[in-house]
Design a protein around this motif. Sequence first.
Motif, PDB file in Angstrom:
ATOM      1  N   ILE A   7      42.710  -3.143 -27.910  1.00 43.66           N
ATOM      2  CA  ILE A   7      41.941  -3.854 -26.891  1.00 43.66           C
ATOM      3  C   ILE A   7      42.838  -4.386 -25.778  1.00 43.66           C
ATOM      4  O   ILE A   7      42.513  -4.260 -24.581  1.00 43.66           O
ATOM      5  CB  ILE A   7      41.140  -5.004 -27.533  1.00 43.66           C
ATOM      6  CG1 ILE A   7      40.119  -4.439 -28.527  1.00 43.66           C
ATOM      7  CG2 ILE A   7      40.446  -5.845 -26.464  1.00 43.66           C
ATOM      8  CD1 ILE A   7      39.290  -5.498 -29.215  1.00 43.66           C
TER       9      ILE A   7
ATOM     10  N   VAL B 101      35.514 -10.254 -30.398  1.00 39.06           N
ATOM     11  CA  VAL B 101      34.640 -11.388 -30.699  1.00 39.06           C
ATOM     12  C   VAL B 101      34.401 -11.549 -32.205  1.00 39.06           C
ATOM     13  O   VAL B 101      34.444 -12.675 -32.723  1.00 39.06           O
ATOM     14  CB  VAL B 101      33.311 -11.266 -29.927  1.00 39.06           C
ATOM     15  CG1 VAL B 101      32.300 -12.309 -30.412  1.00 39.06           C
ATOM     16  CG2 VAL B 101      33.561 -11.434 -28.437  1.00 39.06           C
TER      17      VAL B 101
ATOM     18  N   THR C  79      37.749 -14.482 -25.973  1.00 37.84           N
ATOM     19  CA  THR C  79      37.344 -13.099 -26.254  1.00 37.84           C
ATOM     20  C   THR C  79      35.910 -12.817 -25.813  1.00 37.84           C
ATOM     21  O   THR C  79      35.558 -11.663 -25.549  1.00 37.84           O
ATOM     22  CB  THR C  79      37.479 -12.796 -27.754  1.00 37.84           C
ATOM     23  OG1 THR C  79      36.713 -13.759 -28.510  1.00 37.84           O
ATOM     24  CG2 THR C  79      38.926 -12.856 -28.192  1.00 37.84           C
ATOM     25  N   SER C  80      35.065 -13.857 -25.719  1.00 34.07           N
ATOM     26  CA  SER C  80      33.676 -13.646 -25.285  1.00 34.07           C
ATOM     27  C   SER C  80      33.534 -13.670 -23.769  1.00 34.07           C
ATOM     28  O   SER C  80      32.423 -13.505 -23.253  1.00 34.07           O
ATOM     29  CB  SER C  80      32.768 -14.699 -25.917  1.00 34.07           C
ATOM     30  OG  SER C  80      33.175 -16.006 -25.553  1.00 34.07           O
ATOM     31  N   GLY C  81      34.626 -13.897 -23.039  1.00 36.01           N
ATOM     32  CA  GLY C  81      34.603 -13.803 -21.586  1.00 36.01           C
ATOM     33  C   GLY C  81      34.203 -15.063 -20.866  1.00 36.01           C
ATOM     34  O   GLY C  81      33.917 -15.018 -19.659  1.00 36.01           O
TER      35      GLY C  81
ATOM     36  N   VAL D  41      43.114  -5.388 -32.468  1.00 39.42           N
ATOM     37  CA  VAL D  41      42.884  -6.260 -31.306  1.00 39.42           C
ATOM     38  C   VAL D  41      44.063  -6.207 -30.342  1.00 39.42           C
ATOM     39  O   VAL D  41      43.898  -6.012 -29.125  1.00 39.42           O
ATOM     40  CB  VAL D  41      42.620  -7.709 -31.769  1.00 39.42           C
ATOM     41  CG1 VAL D  41      42.636  -8.665 -30.576  1.00 39.42           C
ATOM     42  CG2 VAL D  41      41.290  -7.795 -32.501  1.00 39.42           C
TER      43      VAL D  41
ATOM     44  N   ARG E  50      38.245 -12.259 -18.134  1.00 42.92           N
ATOM     45  CA  ARG E  50      38.923 -11.375 -19.079  1.00 42.92           C
ATOM     46  C   ARG E  50      40.367 -11.853 -19.252  1.00 42.92           C
ATOM     47  O   ARG E  50      41.180 -11.731 -18.332  1.00 42.92           O
ATOM     48  CB  ARG E  50      38.906  -9.935 -18.588  1.00 42.92           C
ATOM     49  CG  ARG E  50      39.642  -8.990 -19.531  1.00 42.92           C
ATOM     50  CD  ARG E  50      39.466  -7.534 -19.145  1.00 42.92           C
ATOM     51  NE  ARG E  50      40.276  -6.655 -19.984  1.00 42.92           N
ATOM     52  CZ  ARG E  50      39.952  -6.274 -21.207  1.00 42.92           C
ATOM     53  NH1 ARG E  50      38.830  -6.715 -21.753  1.00 42.92           N
ATOM     54  NH2 ARG E  50      40.738  -5.470 -21.890  1.00 42.92           N
TER      55      ARG E  50
ATOM     56  N   HIS F  94      35.625  -2.191 -29.456  1.00 42.84           N
ATOM     57  CA  HIS F  94      35.888  -2.592 -28.076  1.00 42.84           C
ATOM     58  C   HIS F  94      35.762  -4.085 -27.839  1.00 42.84           C
ATOM     59  O   HIS F  94      35.719  -4.533 -26.697  1.00 42.84           O
ATOM     60  CB  HIS F  94      34.936  -1.841 -27.133  1.00 42.84           C
ATOM     61  CG  HIS F  94      35.028  -0.353 -27.258  1.00 42.84           C
ATOM     62  ND1 HIS F  94      36.134   0.359 -26.843  1.00 42.84           N
ATOM     63  CD2 HIS F  94      34.162   0.555 -27.783  1.00 42.84           C
ATOM     64  CE1 HIS F  94      35.944   1.646 -27.079  1.00 42.84           C
ATOM     65  NE2 HIS F  94      34.764   1.789 -27.659  1.00 42.84           N
ATOM     66  N   THR F  95      35.716  -4.875 -28.889  1.00 39.56           N
ATOM     67  CA  THR F  95      35.606  -6.322 -28.721  1.00 39.56           C
ATOM     68  C   THR F  95      36.317  -7.036 -29.860  1.00 39.56           C
ATOM     69  O   THR F  95      36.306  -6.576 -31.005  1.00 39.56           O
ATOM     70  CB  THR F  95      34.129  -6.766 -28.679  1.00 39.56           C
ATOM     71  OG1 THR F  95      34.075  -8.191 -28.624  1.00 39.56           O
ATOM     72  CG2 THR F  95      33.365  -6.294 -29.909  1.00 39.56           C
TER      73      THR F  95
END
Length: 463
Positions: free
Chosen positions: A302, A433, A360-362, A298, A366, A430-431
């Motif tokens: 990321i 979440v 993290t979920s936006g 992370v 961002r 790429h996440t």
Amino acid sequence: MPEPGPSTRGHIPTTHPNGTGTGTGATTGTGGGTPSGTAAEAPTGAPARTTTGAPAAPAVTAARRAGLLVTLVLGGLTALPPLSMDMYLPALPEVTGSLRSPAATVQLTLTACLAGMALGQLVVGPMSDRWGRRRPLLVGMVVYVLATAACALAPNVALLISFRLAQGLAGAAGIVIARAVVRDLYDGVEMARFFSTLMLISGVAPVIAPLIGGQILRVTDWRGVFHVLTVVGLLLTLVVWRWLHETLPPERRHGGGVGSALRTMRGLLADRVFTGYMLSGGLAFAALFAYISASPFVVQEIYGASPQTFSLLFGLNSIGLVAVGQINGKLLVGRVSLDKALGVGLAVITLAALALLLMTSGVFGRPGLVPIAAGLFVLMSAMGLAMPNTNAQALMRTPHAAGSASALLGTCSFLIGAVASPLVGIAGEHTAVPMAVVQLVCALGALACFLGLCRPWRTARTR
């Protein structure tokens, strides 16, 4: 191996011969929710434990004076498993090439060690309740040294996996018996303080272990890491043999074989409050495991941090955990009930995990690295309130079977953590979440177990 007599100099003393002395005096309302001068509530059929009015035994007084020695010995036992796991991490690429094995297969050497540590506690804990703490611990340490030396000599990855499993099984003795010894020697708020002190060691060990491993690899190959671990294990075995005296007197031991051990564990699990603390601690540990598993990916992949920045953030988070653990042990314990401190810790972990999920979920756009790092720091620091207090509260209910109780606590934490850690990468690279979801689910589960099973407001009314 003959047992030294009680007069042997330099040994950590045993408990009072009548089996009731623990090194502290009565459990107070600030520690476990029981009124001062009364026995802590025990499961049905378990002997209640009281210390009111009993004069401090000379051995107990000596145990208090030997506090630094107790800390060093038990701290070494607590630090050995993370050293065994994390010193080896920088060597994984080299092992892959040296043994000509796929990276996925070499990763099984970590899984085998972790599984061994989880399952070994279920075996060693009941053994220590039957035969005492010292003998099973010494046997486990000797097997650990032999298994670690065998890892250094392993000619192929299959044998290395087998030896790592044996290393984990034997290393579990240090984890489970260290907690049981703390339960033998201390009670109430003093036990909670001691667990906070052990957290100082267990929090630092995973941070410095990869650094030590990296320095070892500068002068030797991956086998040298296991040579160093062999020497560390041998030295710790000698320290235990020379200075750790038996802490569980014969009259408090349990007879019987496997059936008796299983009945003891079933009785512990039937205790709703003990099970609540066990699950709360295990789920909180799983949130920690999710952080350890996901944070390199992370933070670096990321959010674009360099390896040096990641190492700095990892170290800061560990410092936060250790610092709050010391605040818990030095300032809060004895002034605030353990249940209140534990409840605050679980609540903060839950809020931090929720904030991480929203970021993290936006939901807030961002986020950059700084908000994510801040959320992880708060979550990790709050572990310093949750983890030592769950152990202390659970073990205060089980003086009659501290080894088995310690085994269940450790195995629960390792197994839930092992299940949670692979889930952090379930949605790809790429996440972040999944990490936040796993942490929030674990935190909510821990809070629900604490409130639903432990029901701390009921003990508060009995004060």
